[in-house]
Design a protein around this motif. Structure first.
Motif, PDB file in Angstrom:
ATOM      1  N   TYR A 136      40.017  48.155  42.097  1.00 45.87           N
ATOM      2  CA  TYR A 136      40.887  47.806  40.971  1.00 45.87           C
ATOM      3  C   TYR A 136      42.120  47.041  41.430  1.00 45.87           C
ATOM      4  O   TYR A 136      42.614  46.165  40.722  1.00 45.87           O
ATOM      5  CB  TYR A 136      41.273  49.057  40.186  1.00 45.87           C
ATOM      6  N   LEU A 137      42.610  47.346  42.622  1.00 45.42           N
ATOM      7  CA  LEU A 137      43.744  46.595  43.169  1.00 45.42           C
ATOM      8  C   LEU A 137      43.337  45.147  43.449  1.00 45.42           C
ATOM      9  O   LEU A 137      44.105  44.218  43.200  1.00 45.42           O
ATOM     10  CB  LEU A 137      44.261  47.272  44.436  1.00 45.42           C
ATOM     11  N   ILE A 138      42.126  44.951  43.939  1.00 46.03           N
ATOM     12  CA  ILE A 138      41.611  43.600  44.165  1.00 46.03           C
ATOM     13  C   ILE A 138      41.522  42.862  42.832  1.00 46.03           C
ATOM     14  O   ILE A 138      41.956  41.716  42.710  1.00 46.03           O
ATOM     15  CB  ILE A 138      40.236  43.646  44.859  1.00 46.03           C
ATOM     16  N   GLU A 139      40.968  43.509  41.827  1.00 46.05           N
ATOM     17  CA  GLU A 139      40.829  42.867  40.518  1.00 46.05           C
ATOM     18  C   GLU A 139      42.181  42.522  39.901  1.00 46.05           C
ATOM     19  O   GLU A 139      42.337  41.478  39.280  1.00 46.05           O
ATOM     20  CB  GLU A 139      40.033  43.766  39.576  1.00 46.05           C
ATOM     21  N   GLU A 140      43.149  43.413  40.078  1.00 48.42           N
ATOM     22  CA  GLU A 140      44.491  43.140  39.556  1.00 48.42           C
ATOM     23  C   GLU A 140      45.081  41.906  40.239  1.00 48.42           C
ATOM     24  O   GLU A 140      45.647  41.032  39.587  1.00 48.42           O
ATOM     25  CB  GLU A 140      45.388  44.351  39.800  1.00 48.42           C
ATOM     26  N   LEU A 141      44.943  41.824  41.542  1.00 48.26           N
ATOM     27  CA  LEU A 141      45.477  40.701  42.298  1.00 48.26           C
ATOM     28  C   LEU A 141      44.810  39.385  41.896  1.00 48.26           C
ATOM     29  O   LEU A 141      45.481  38.371  41.709  1.00 48.26           O
ATOM     30  CB  LEU A 141      45.281  40.963  43.795  1.00 48.26           C
ATOM     31  N   VAL A 142      43.511  39.415  41.748  1.00 49.53           N
ATOM     32  CA  VAL A 142      42.748  38.215  41.392  1.00 49.53           C
ATOM     33  C   VAL A 142      42.909  37.856  39.914  1.00 49.53           C
ATOM     34  O   VAL A 142      42.821  36.694  39.533  1.00 49.53           O
ATOM     35  CB  VAL A 142      41.248  38.429  41.737  1.00 49.53           C
ATOM     36  N   GLY A 143      43.165  38.861  39.078  1.00 49.66           N
ATOM     37  CA  GLY A 143      43.241  38.623  37.633  1.00 49.66           C
ATOM     38  C   GLY A 143      41.868  38.506  37.003  1.00 49.66           C
ATOM     39  O   GLY A 143      41.676  37.760  36.045  1.00 49.66           O
ATOM     40  N   SER A 144      40.910  39.246  37.537  1.00 49.83           N
ATOM     41  CA  SER A 144      39.530  39.111  37.057  1.00 49.83           C
ATOM     42  C   SER A 144      39.338  39.594  35.630  1.00 49.83           C
ATOM     43  O   SER A 144      38.330  39.281  35.012  1.00 49.83           O
ATOM     44  CB  SER A 144      38.566  39.833  37.997  1.00 49.83           C
ATOM     45  N   HIS A 145      40.306  40.329  35.075  1.00 48.69           N
ATOM     46  CA  HIS A 145      40.165  40.772  33.680  1.00 48.69           C
ATOM     47  C   HIS A 145      40.046  39.587  32.726  1.00 48.69           C
ATOM     48  O   HIS A 145      39.479  39.710  31.656  1.00 48.69           O
ATOM     49  CB  HIS A 145      41.344  41.669  33.279  1.00 48.69           C
ATOM     50  N   ARG A 146      40.551  38.410  33.117  1.00 50.23           N
ATOM     51  CA  ARG A 146      40.431  37.223  32.251  1.00 50.23           C
ATOM     52  C   ARG A 146      38.972  36.831  32.060  1.00 50.23           C
ATOM     53  O   ARG A 146      38.618  36.186  31.077  1.00 50.23           O
ATOM     54  CB  ARG A 146      41.245  36.063  32.812  1.00 50.23           C
ATOM     55  N   TRP A 147      38.121  37.209  33.022  1.00 53.11           N
ATOM     56  CA  TRP A 147      36.697  36.913  32.919  1.00 53.11           C
ATOM     57  C   TRP A 147      35.884  38.155  32.569  1.00 53.11           C
ATOM     58  O   TRP A 147      34.965  38.092  31.761  1.00 53.11           O
ATOM     59  CB  TRP A 147      36.172  36.352  34.236  1.00 53.11           C
ATOM     60  N   ALA A 148      36.210  39.274  33.195  1.00 52.90           N
ATOM     61  CA  ALA A 148      35.407  40.484  33.021  1.00 52.90           C
ATOM     62  C   ALA A 148      35.786  41.254  31.766  1.00 52.90           C
ATOM     63  O   ALA A 148      34.995  42.017  31.243  1.00 52.90           O
ATOM     64  CB  ALA A 148      35.545  41.397  34.245  1.00 52.90           C
ATOM     65  N   GLY A 149      37.010  41.076  31.295  1.00 52.69           N
ATOM     66  CA  GLY A 149      37.477  41.849  30.152  1.00 52.69           C
ATOM     67  C   GLY A 149      38.145  43.126  30.640  1.00 52.69           C
ATOM     68  O   GLY A 149      38.303  43.360  31.840  1.00 52.69           O
ATOM     69  N   CYS A 150      38.536  43.948  29.691  1.00 56.94           N
ATOM     70  CA  CYS A 150      39.273  45.178  30.003  1.00 56.94           C
ATOM     71  C   CYS A 150      38.576  46.379  29.382  1.00 56.94           C
ATOM     72  O   CYS A 150      38.030  46.287  28.298  1.00 56.94           O
ATOM     73  CB  CYS A 150      40.676  45.103  29.418  1.00 56.94           C
ATOM     74  N   ALA A 151      38.644  47.481  30.079  1.00 58.21           N
ATOM     75  CA  ALA A 151      38.156  48.740  29.527  1.00 58.21           C
ATOM     76  C   ALA A 151      39.326  49.331  28.734  1.00 58.21           C
ATOM     77  O   ALA A 151      40.266  49.867  29.300  1.00 58.21           O
ATOM     78  CB  ALA A 151      37.710  49.677  30.631  1.00 58.21           C
ATOM     79  N   ALA A 152      39.283  49.185  27.423  1.00 53.74           N
ATOM     80  CA  ALA A 152      40.419  49.512  26.577  1.00 53.74           C
ATOM     81  C   ALA A 152      40.876  50.966  26.680  1.00 53.74           C
ATOM     82  O   ALA A 152      42.046  51.260  26.495  1.00 53.74           O
ATOM     83  CB  ALA A 152      40.085  49.174  25.123  1.00 53.74           C
ATOM     84  N   ASP A 153      39.986  51.866  26.987  1.00 56.84           N
ATOM     85  CA  ASP A 153      40.376  53.288  27.004  1.00 56.84           C
ATOM     86  C   ASP A 153      40.782  53.778  28.384  1.00 56.84           C
ATOM     87  O   ASP A 153      41.046  54.951  28.566  1.00 56.84           O
ATOM     88  CB  ASP A 153      39.251  54.155  26.433  1.00 56.84           C
ATOM     89  N   LEU A 154      40.857  52.891  29.363  1.00 52.96           N
ATOM     90  CA  LEU A 154      41.285  53.280  30.702  1.00 52.96           C
ATOM     91  C   LEU A 154      42.682  52.729  30.963  1.00 52.96           C
ATOM     92  O   LEU A 154      42.922  51.546  30.785  1.00 52.96           O
ATOM     93  CB  LEU A 154      40.332  52.745  31.768  1.00 52.96           C
ATOM     94  N   LYS A 155      43.584  53.557  31.381  1.00 48.72           N
ATOM     95  CA  LYS A 155      44.942  53.113  31.687  1.00 48.72           C
ATOM     96  C   LYS A 155      45.032  52.826  33.183  1.00 48.72           C
ATOM     97  O   LYS A 155      44.742  53.679  34.005  1.00 48.72           O
ATOM     98  CB  LYS A 155      45.978  54.185  31.304  1.00 48.72           C
ATOM     99  N   GLY A 156      45.425  51.629  33.517  1.00 49.45           N
ATOM    100  CA  GLY A 156      45.575  51.256  34.920  1.00 49.45           C
ATOM    101  C   GLY A 156      44.282  50.758  35.541  1.00 49.45           C
ATOM    102  O   GLY A 156      44.185  49.613  35.906  1.00 49.45           O
ATOM    103  N   PHE A 157      43.293  51.604  35.624  1.00 48.01           N
ATOM    104  CA  PHE A 157      42.030  51.224  36.262  1.00 48.01           C
ATOM    105  C   PHE A 157      41.116  50.562  35.243  1.00 48.01           C
ATOM    106  O   PHE A 157      40.496  51.207  34.427  1.00 48.01           O
ATOM    107  CB  PHE A 157      41.360  52.461  36.850  1.00 48.01           C
ATOM    108  N   GLY A 158      41.053  49.260  35.294  1.00 49.22           N
ATOM    109  CA  GLY A 158      40.182  48.517  34.392  1.00 49.22           C
ATOM    110  C   GLY A 158      40.798  48.251  33.033  1.00 49.22           C
ATOM    111  O   GLY A 158      40.289  47.486  32.244  1.00 49.22           O
ATOM    112  N   GLY A 159      41.930  48.873  32.733  1.00 45.19           N
ATOM    113  CA  GLY A 159      42.635  48.601  31.487  1.00 45.19           C
ATOM    114  C   GLY A 159      43.665  47.521  31.726  1.00 45.19           C
ATOM    115  O   GLY A 159      44.148  47.333  32.827  1.00 45.19           O
ATOM    116  N   CYS A 160      43.960  46.771  30.711  1.00 47.71           N
ATOM    117  CA  CYS A 160      44.913  45.663  30.869  1.00 47.71           C
ATOM    118  C   CYS A 160      46.189  45.928  30.086  1.00 47.71           C
ATOM    119  O   CYS A 160      46.183  46.669  29.153  1.00 47.71           O
ATOM    120  CB  CYS A 160      44.282  44.381  30.388  1.00 47.71           C
TER     121      CYS A 160
END
Length: 139
Positions: free
Chosen positions: A115-139
């Protein structure tokens, strides 16, 4: 790094980060953007990624006597989403695999380095966000 699918709607995609900062995202399913995308990390982001890997991905843990089975490929959580990680810069020259326990509301393995790698890369712009997760996979 690659996220593997599960029996549900877990995202399935890969992130390749090269030494020059080039990032390649390739998606298969259960994501916001399908296909291939590229971006680039700044030298500062690349240095932060290296520090993050060195801090969280310890070979003595991954290859330790007790933990070795937790990181063998394929991971042993049948039907559960997982992570495949290759990080030669910190001594992980063969892929390691582990279950993504965050979706089970449990603490992530390796300090949540995926999740730290994804945060750094900003992959949520492509992968989306897990709306019910705070911090890990949530945006």
């Amino acid at each position: 790094m690659r996220r593997t699918g599960c029996d549900g709607v877990c995202p399935h995609y890969s992130l390749s980060i090269h030494g020059d900062g080039r990032v390649v995202y390739a998606c298969e399913f259960h994501v916001k953007v399908r296909g291939r995308r590229e971006s680039r990390l700044t030298p500062e982001q690349l240095a932060r990624l290296r520090r993050t890997l060195a801090e969280h991905v310890k070979t003595e843990v991954i290859y330790g006597e007790r933990e070795r089975d937790w990181y063998t490929c394929p991971h042993r959580g049948l039907g559960l989403g997982g992570v495949v990680l290759l990080a030669p810069e910190v001594g992980v020259s063969e892929p390691i695999c582990y279950v993504n326990y965050v979706f089970l509301r449990a603490p992530p393995l390796l300090g949540g380095v995926d999740y730290l790698i994804e945060e750094l890369v900003g992959s949520h712009r492509w992968a989306g966000c897990a709306a019910d997760l705070k911090g890990f996979g949530g945006c």
